[in-house]
Design a protein around this motif. Structure first.
Motif, PDB file in Angstrom:
ATOM      1  N   VAL A  16      22.970  59.861  45.457  1.00 50.46           N
ATOM      2  CA  VAL A  16      22.158  58.798  44.974  1.00 50.46           C
ATOM      3  C   VAL A  16      23.143  57.558  44.791  1.00 50.46           C
ATOM      4  CG1 VAL A  16      20.943  58.094  43.013  1.00 50.46           C
ATOM      5  CG2 VAL A  16      20.504  60.327  43.576  1.00 50.46           C
ATOM      6  N   ARG A  17      22.405  56.240  45.389  1.00 49.92           N
ATOM      7  CA  ARG A  17      23.043  55.066  45.459  1.00 49.92           C
ATOM      8  C   ARG A  17      22.472  54.106  44.477  1.00 49.92           C
ATOM      9  NH1 ARG A  17      23.416  54.887  51.858  1.00 49.92           N
ATOM     10  NH2 ARG A  17      21.192  55.538  51.454  1.00 49.92           N
ATOM     11  N   PRO A  18      22.993  53.037  43.999  1.00 49.93           N
ATOM     12  CA  PRO A  18      22.211  51.969  43.360  1.00 49.93           C
ATOM     13  C   PRO A  18      21.079  51.434  44.176  1.00 49.93           C
ATOM     14  CG  PRO A  18      24.623  51.808  43.332  1.00 49.93           C
ATOM     15  CD  PRO A  18      24.228  52.936  44.075  1.00 49.93           C
ATOM     16  N   GLY A  19      19.823  51.261  43.543  1.00 44.02           N
ATOM     17  CA  GLY A  19      18.784  50.749  44.169  1.00 44.02           C
ATOM     18  C   GLY A  19      17.981  51.820  44.500  1.00 44.02           C
ATOM     19  N   ASP A  20      18.198  53.169  44.589  1.00 45.63           N
ATOM     20  CA  ASP A  20      17.304  54.431  45.069  1.00 45.63           C
ATOM     21  C   ASP A  20      16.171  54.414  44.113  1.00 45.63           C
ATOM     22  OD1 ASP A  20      19.085  54.614  47.340  1.00 45.63           O
ATOM     23  OD2 ASP A  20      19.882  56.737  46.541  1.00 45.63           O
TER      24      ASP A  20
END
Ligand SMILES: C[S@@+](CC[C@H](N)C(=O)[O-])C[C@H]1O[C@@H](n2cnc3c(N)ncnc32)[C@H](O)[C@@H]1O
Length: 319
Positions: A26-30
């Motif tokens: 998971v990445r920021p903004g997901d």
């Protein structure tokens, strides 16, 4: 009755959490969908990787998860909402409404809080009303199945969902006992199962009621049908490059997940004797691990519930 936020015995330890985190990446903004929110153990791990940016959608059919969700919402620092219902239905609705996700997690089965609450009737270890509904408003409980299904149907689910060798003997004993009076409590069922299994075989393979309780739970909650329906819905709501991870706890579930992902990872489905491909089918996913990921011996020692867990994951291919 324990409060929903009580720590200790009722707290659910997320299984294969580090592996899920790595595979879902998971990445920021997901947009992250946890389709089996439970006590929010995995949710907390995944939400941390959003670093305050992104969206979190939690799903669970058990209304008892709300206090856990509220605590998660306070701590997660991202926009989060809880959708209550069967993930088979809710994932389909989200996909139909154009919601797109970067990561979807399914951590199947029941949570420790459900098992540890005697009144839910999931445990063969404590006497309680025969219930086993994950959604307490669902129509069918274990009591209904045990007292109303005919002998053949009972034997079939005990064999198919519990891999119980003495399925027919147990079904016969249940029908005999309920002809005197309805079987209302877990202890009555345990006693009936024990008496139906020949004495030398009674404790050979774990608790004698373990397999029948598993079978009833699967039947009460229609777990395999929900999984069959949820997998294509989860895939269709993933963005290209989005990831799906599924943790299962018995071979029936794992087989469904394995077959689904293998079929989606296959390209051409033309018969092998055709000289050229005419179907034009491209793989819909790429498997993130060829084999199921299993817990380490250390995790199994610390959390015995993880022993049967198998994690499979895939990434949706670009269109
Ligand atoms: C193993 S627990 C999940 C635990 C969670 N991952 C955690 O770390 O706390 C499974 C949860 O999924 C829910 N569940 C199982 N089948 C479901 C279904 N078909 N639809 C919605 N929720 C379901 C159960 O009510 C339970 O709370």
């Amino acid at each position: 009755m324990p409060s929903a936020l009580q720590q200790s015995r009722t707290d659910h330890v997320p299984v294969l959490a580090a592996e899920v985190r790595e595979l879902l990446a998971v990445r920021p903004g997901d947009t992250v969908v946890d389709a089996t929110f439970g006590a929010g153990g995995h949710a907390r791990v995944l939400a941390a990787d959003l670093h305050g940016e992104g969206r979190f959608i939690a799903i669970d059919r058990d209304p008892g998860v709300r206090p856990y969700f509220e605590r998660f919402q306070r701590e997660a620092r991202v926009s989060a909402r809880l959708l209550r219902g069967d993930f088979a239905v809710v994932l389909g609705q989200l996909a139909e409404n154009g919601v797109r996700a970067d990561a979807v997690l399914l951590d199947l089965g029941v949570s420790s809080m459900q098992i540890d609450r005697p009144e839910r009737g999931f445990s063969y270890a404590v006497d309680a009303p025969l219930d086993m509904r994950m959604d307490p408003a669902a129509d069918v409980s274990a009591r209904d199945i045990v007292n109303e299904w005919d002998e053949r149907e009972l034997a079939t689910i005990f064999r198919r969902y519990g891999e119980e060798r003495f399925s027919r003997q147990i079904a016969r004993a249940i029908v005999r006992r309920r002809s005197e009076r309805p079987i209302e409590r877990t202890a009555e069922l345990v006693e009936t199962i024990k008496a139906a299994i020949p004495a030398p075989r009674r404790f050979g393979d774990g608790h004698p009621a373990k397999r029948v309780f598993q079978a009833l739970r699967i039947a009460v909650n229609d777990e395999l049908a929900a999984l069959e329906q949820a997998l294509p819905a989860a895939l269709s709501m993933l963005r290209p490059g989005g990831r799906l991870a599924v943790i299962s706890f018995h071979s029936l579930e794992d087989r469904i997940v394995k077959r689904f992902l293998a079929a989606q990872a296959r390209g051409c489905t033309c018969p092998p004797d055709l000289p050229v491909c005419v179907c034009g089918k491209e793989p819909a996913v790429r498997l993130l691990a060829r084999k199921a990921v299993r817990p380490s011996p250390q995790e199994t020692a610390e959390n015995p519930r993880s022993a049967s867990a198998r994690l499979r994951a895939a990434v949706k291919t670009e269109d």
